[in-house]
Design an enzyme around this catalytic site. Structure first.
Site, PDB file in Angstrom:
ATOM      1  N   ARG A  45       0.847  -1.200   0.000  1.00  0.00           N
ATOM      2  CA  ARG A  45       0.000   0.000   0.000  1.00  0.00           C
ATOM      3  C   ARG A  45       0.882   1.250   0.000  1.00  0.00           C
ATOM      4  O   ARG A  45       0.613   2.215  -0.713  1.00  0.00           O
ATOM      5  CB  ARG A  45      -0.948  -0.011   1.216  1.00  0.00           C
ATOM      6  CG  ARG A  45      -1.954  -1.154   1.178  1.00  0.00           C
ATOM      7  CD  ARG A  45      -3.029  -1.003   2.231  1.00  0.00           C
ATOM      8  NE  ARG A  45      -2.577  -1.218   3.601  1.00  0.00           N
ATOM      9  CZ  ARG A  45      -2.551  -2.401   4.221  1.00  0.00           C
ATOM     10  NH1 ARG A  45      -2.940  -3.490   3.590  1.00  0.00           N
ATOM     11  NH2 ARG A  45      -2.131  -2.507   5.475  1.00  0.00           N
ATOM     12  N   LYS A 136     -12.562  14.441   4.801  1.00  0.00           N
ATOM     13  CA  LYS A 136     -13.648  13.966   3.960  1.00  0.00           C
ATOM     14  C   LYS A 136     -14.566  13.029   4.733  1.00  0.00           C
ATOM     15  O   LYS A 136     -14.085  12.232   5.545  1.00  0.00           O
ATOM     16  CB  LYS A 136     -13.090  13.203   2.755  1.00  0.00           C
ATOM     17  CG  LYS A 136     -14.171  12.910   1.723  1.00  0.00           C
ATOM     18  CD  LYS A 136     -13.750  11.841   0.757  1.00  0.00           C
ATOM     19  CE  LYS A 136     -14.169  10.481   1.289  1.00  0.00           C
ATOM     20  NZ  LYS A 136     -13.960   9.403   0.319  1.00  0.00           N
ATOM     21  N   GLU A 177     -19.487  14.993   1.295  1.00  0.00           N
ATOM     22  CA  GLU A 177     -19.733  14.084   0.164  1.00  0.00           C
ATOM     23  C   GLU A 177     -21.016  13.270   0.359  1.00  0.00           C
ATOM     24  O   GLU A 177     -21.006  12.214   0.990  1.00  0.00           O
ATOM     25  CB  GLU A 177     -18.534  13.137  -0.020  1.00  0.00           C
ATOM     26  CG  GLU A 177     -18.722  12.172  -1.197  1.00  0.00           C
ATOM     27  CD  GLU A 177     -17.557  11.201  -1.400  1.00  0.00           C
ATOM     28  OE1 GLU A 177     -16.614  11.207  -0.594  1.00  0.00           O
ATOM     29  OE2 GLU A 177     -17.603  10.429  -2.368  1.00  0.00           O
ATOM     30  N   LYS A 222     -18.615  17.564  -2.457  1.00  0.00           N
ATOM     31  CA  LYS A 222     -18.206  16.479  -3.367  1.00  0.00           C
ATOM     32  C   LYS A 222     -19.450  15.681  -3.747  1.00  0.00           C
ATOM     33  O   LYS A 222     -19.801  14.693  -3.077  1.00  0.00           O
ATOM     34  CB  LYS A 222     -17.146  15.599  -2.680  1.00  0.00           C
ATOM     35  CG  LYS A 222     -16.696  14.415  -3.524  1.00  0.00           C
ATOM     36  CD  LYS A 222     -15.421  13.782  -2.981  1.00  0.00           C
ATOM     37  CE  LYS A 222     -15.085  12.490  -3.697  1.00  0.00           C
ATOM     38  NZ  LYS A 222     -13.731  12.001  -3.437  1.00  0.00           N
TER      39      LYS A 222
HETATM   40  C1  5MM Z   1     -11.113   6.218  -2.838  1.00  0.00           C
HETATM   41  O1  5MM Z   1     -12.351   5.661  -2.378  1.00  0.00           O
HETATM   42  C2  5MM Z   1     -12.938   6.381  -1.295  1.00  0.00           C
HETATM   43  C3  5MM Z   1     -13.025   5.574  -0.068  1.00  0.00           C
HETATM   44  O2  5MM Z   1     -13.882   4.494  -0.185  1.00  0.00           O
HETATM   45  P1  5MM Z   1     -14.068   3.481   1.075  1.00  0.00           P
HETATM   46  O3  5MM Z   1     -14.248   4.285   2.308  1.00  0.00           O
HETATM   47  O4  5MM Z   1     -15.312   2.742   0.663  1.00  0.00           O
HETATM   48  O5  5MM Z   1     -12.881   2.610   1.119  1.00  0.00           O
HETATM   49  C4  5MM Z   1     -14.278   6.976  -1.778  1.00  0.00           C
HETATM   50  O6  5MM Z   1     -14.991   7.630  -0.756  1.00  0.00           O
HETATM   51  C5  5MM Z   1     -13.923   8.003  -2.813  1.00  0.00           C
HETATM   52  O7  5MM Z   1     -13.191   9.046  -2.230  1.00  0.00           O
HETATM   53  C6  5MM Z   1     -15.104   8.622  -3.501  1.00  0.00           C
HETATM   54  O8  5MM Z   1     -16.177   7.720  -3.673  1.00  0.00           O
HETATM   55  C7  5MM Z   1     -14.643   9.076  -4.887  1.00  0.00           C
HETATM   56  O9  5MM Z   1     -14.050   8.000  -5.551  1.00  0.00           O
HETATM   57  P2  5MM Z   1     -14.592   7.577  -6.975  1.00  0.00           P
HETATM   58  O10 5MM Z   1     -13.896   6.296  -7.292  1.00  0.00           O
HETATM   59  O11 5MM Z   1     -16.097   7.468  -6.854  1.00  0.00           O
HETATM   60  O12 5MM Z   1     -14.176   8.741  -7.872  1.00  0.00           O
END
Ligand code: 5MM
Length: 341
Positions: A45, A136, A177, A222
């Site tokens: 990671r 976020k 978001e 967002k």
């Molecule tokens: C990167 O993914 C973010 C975290 O997801 P998990 O908490 O489920 O692991 C996710 O919140 C992301 O920041 C947003 O959905 C935007 O990512 P996408 O892929 O939709 O552009």
């Protein structure tokens, strides 16, 4: 020196730049690594994120901020430099995901509420010390003929507002978001149904933000785009752009520092095309840019494939997507630029 929330927020939506969402939780990053056959260890990671955060020209030219997961905020690169430092050295702002995930909402089958408010004040104080200047929190809204319910919309909007107020108290800019899932189940909703739900959710979110006394010029929204479900995709780029802008203009006060979209499962190019169309065709009252996870990272992850000899290839793929989205953020992306590259 304490930075002003408004200055941090303005830097996050600076012209021609956008945010890299690299805050995948352990479960999500494992799923991403599974697609390239890589075991998700702490070092893997770290290596993956280090590859992204050292990518040039992406980081210094097109990335305004990076959303991190708790583990990454504390990690050091191979040479001992904190990853946060790599981000700052590129001129980008480090941020942190502070929600604890979407959990089943009692009494509302099929719906969730995002948790993580308990102890958040203390966690934010620590994150500030570690260098985070924005945060976020993602509320997840399911969509079908019957969902979402008013109860789920209210619970998520209320949590988002309480989170945002705590962030601002801590000198941290909240990214708010509320995501209406494009790729959830059944995923066959029309674009007009998405409009209706996005409209209702944004109304609830801004009402709660107002009650919670959140300074709108010190936050970034967002949102999802207004788009048909993944199993019913047929709206044109122009229709998505037009309906998204209409919905945002109807609900997002012009005081909001900026809007940075999630990609939500759109293909890389779709997410870029939609963003560019919005910026090209409309006179918008706020900066409108990207905060993409998958749509910025998918090509880079594949090109890297978990192998140290592919770091430069992965970085080139990331720089290309960052460049395309940076152009889209000022309405200057053209499809030919993809093939030319
Ligand atoms: C990167 O993914 C973010 C975290 O997801 P998990 O908490 O489920 O692991 C996710 O919140 C992301 O920041 C947003 O959905 C935007 O990512 P996408 O892929 O939709 O552009």
């Amino acid at each position: 020196m304490v930075e002003k929330l408004q200055d941090i927020a303005a830097a996050m939506v600076a012209r021609g730049k956008g945010i890299l969402a690299a805050d995948e939780s352990s479960g999500t990053i494992k799923k991403r690594f599974d697609t390239i056959g890589l075991t998700s260890t702490e070092d893997a990671r770290r290596d993956y994120r280090e590859m992204l955060f050292r990518a040039e020209p992406a980081m210094s030219q097109r990335i305004s901020g990076v959303i991190l997961y708790d583990e990454t905020l504390r990690q050091k690169a191979g040479d001992g430099t904190p990853l946060v430092e790599l981000i700052r050295n590129a001129g980008a702002v480090p941020g942190i995901k502070v929600d604890m995930g979407a959990k089943p909402l009692a009494g509302y089958p099929g719906e969730t509420v995002t948790e993580g408010l308990d102890g958040l004040r203390e966690r934010l104080a620590e994150y500030y010390e570690l260098g985070a200047r924005f945060a976020k929190w993602r509320g997840v809204i399911s969509i079908s003929n019957d969902l979402p319910t008013k109860g789920a919309i209210h619970a998520n909007a209320h949590a988002l507002a309480r989170y945002a107020a705590l962030c601002q108290e801590a000198g941290i800019v909240p990214i708010v978001e509320p995501e209406i899932l494009m790729d959830g189940t059944p995923g066959d909703h029309s674009i007009d149904r998405c409009y209706e739900v996005t409209d209702a959710v944004l109304k609830a979110v801004f009402a709660e933000l107002d009650l919670a006394r959140v300074a709108l010029d010190g936050m970034v929204l967002k949102p999802n785009m207004v788009i048909d479900g993944k199993n019913a995709r047929k709206a044109s780029v122009e229709e998505v752009a037009e309906k998204t802008v209409k919905c945002l203009k109807a609900n997002v006060p012009s005081d909001v520092a900026g809007i940075a979209f999630l990609s939500g499962g759109q293909s890389d190019e779709e997410a870029t095309a939609h963003l560019s169309a919005m910026n090209a065709a409309n006179d918008l009252p706020w900066p409108v840019t990207f905060s993409y996870g998958r749509a910025l990272q998918a090509a880079a992850l594949k090109a890297w494939g978990g192998r140290s000899e592919n770091v430069a290839t992965g970085q080139r793929a990331f720089s290309h997507r960052a460049e395309m989205n940076g152009l889209a953020a000022i309405g200057n992306w053209k499809r030919e630029l993809e093939t030319a590259a």
